[in-house]
Design a protein around this motif. Sequence first.
Motif, PDB file in Angstrom:
ATOM      1  N   ILE A   1      18.568 120.530  38.147  1.00 58.58           N
ATOM      2  CA  ILE A   1      19.036 118.962  37.826  1.00 58.58           C
ATOM      3  C   ILE A   1      20.625 118.996  38.485  1.00 58.58           C
ATOM      4  N   ALA A   2      20.690 117.796  38.534  1.00 58.49           N
ATOM      5  CA  ALA A   2      22.239 117.609  38.998  1.00 58.49           C
ATOM      6  C   ALA A   2      22.752 116.538  38.083  1.00 58.49           C
ATOM      7  N   PRO A   3      23.483 116.826  36.963  1.00 55.17           N
ATOM      8  CA  PRO A   3      23.765 115.857  36.112  1.00 55.17           C
ATOM      9  C   PRO A   3      25.181 115.079  36.562  1.00 55.17           C
ATOM     10  N   THR A   4      25.199 113.730  36.483  1.00 57.07           N
ATOM     11  CA  THR A   4      26.274 112.992  37.073  1.00 57.07           C
ATOM     12  C   THR A   4      26.576 112.055  35.904  1.00 57.07           C
ATOM     13  N   GLY A   5      27.199 112.675  34.752  1.00 56.57           N
ATOM     14  CA  GLY A   5      27.327 111.623  33.727  1.00 56.57           C
ATOM     15  C   GLY A   5      26.245 111.294  32.988  1.00 56.57           C
ATOM     16  N   GLY A   6      26.130 110.124  32.677  1.00 63.89           N
ATOM     17  CA  GLY A   6      24.999 109.701  31.940  1.00 63.89           C
ATOM     18  C   GLY A   6      23.488 109.546  32.669  1.00 63.89           C
TER      19      GLY A   6
ATOM     20  N   GLY B   1      24.530 115.082  28.161  1.00 60.87           N
ATOM     21  CA  GLY B   1      24.886 113.842  28.020  1.00 60.87           C
ATOM     22  C   GLY B   1      24.147 112.890  28.841  1.00 60.87           C
ATOM     23  N   ALA B   2      23.159 113.306  29.494  1.00 64.70           N
ATOM     24  CA  ALA B   2      22.323 112.082  30.454  1.00 64.70           C
ATOM     25  C   ALA B   2      21.451 111.228  29.520  1.00 64.70           C
ATOM     26  N   ARG B   3      21.174 110.137  29.941  1.00 68.55           N
ATOM     27  CA  ARG B   3      20.417 109.241  29.248  1.00 68.55           C
ATOM     28  C   ARG B   3      19.417 108.647  30.091  1.00 68.55           C
TER      29      ARG B   3
END
Length: 94
Positions: A15-20, A54-56
């Motif tokens: 995965i590559a989280p980018t904030g939300g 924190g991802a939604r």
Amino acid sequence: MVAAPDGSLSARGQIAPTGGTTVVDQVETAPEHRRKGLGGLVMRTLQNAAVRQGARTGVLAGTSAGRGLYEALGWEVVGLLTSAKQGPSAYARA
């Protein structure tokens, strides 16, 4: 990554989280390990990690082979993806 007893690849993803939002990438299960629940294990692990960060919203571009897995895990198809490739011969014509 899920390793087989001999250490070889059974299944993987990242995965590559980018904030939300998080982008799910390169989810794959080795052919000899398919239909054992490993794809679901990888996806649930990635989803849980994304939520903890924190991802939604999750985004992925999947193959038709993976569509059943993603839909079974609650993902929704919102558009079809077109693959394209351009090689050196196309540049030579320009």
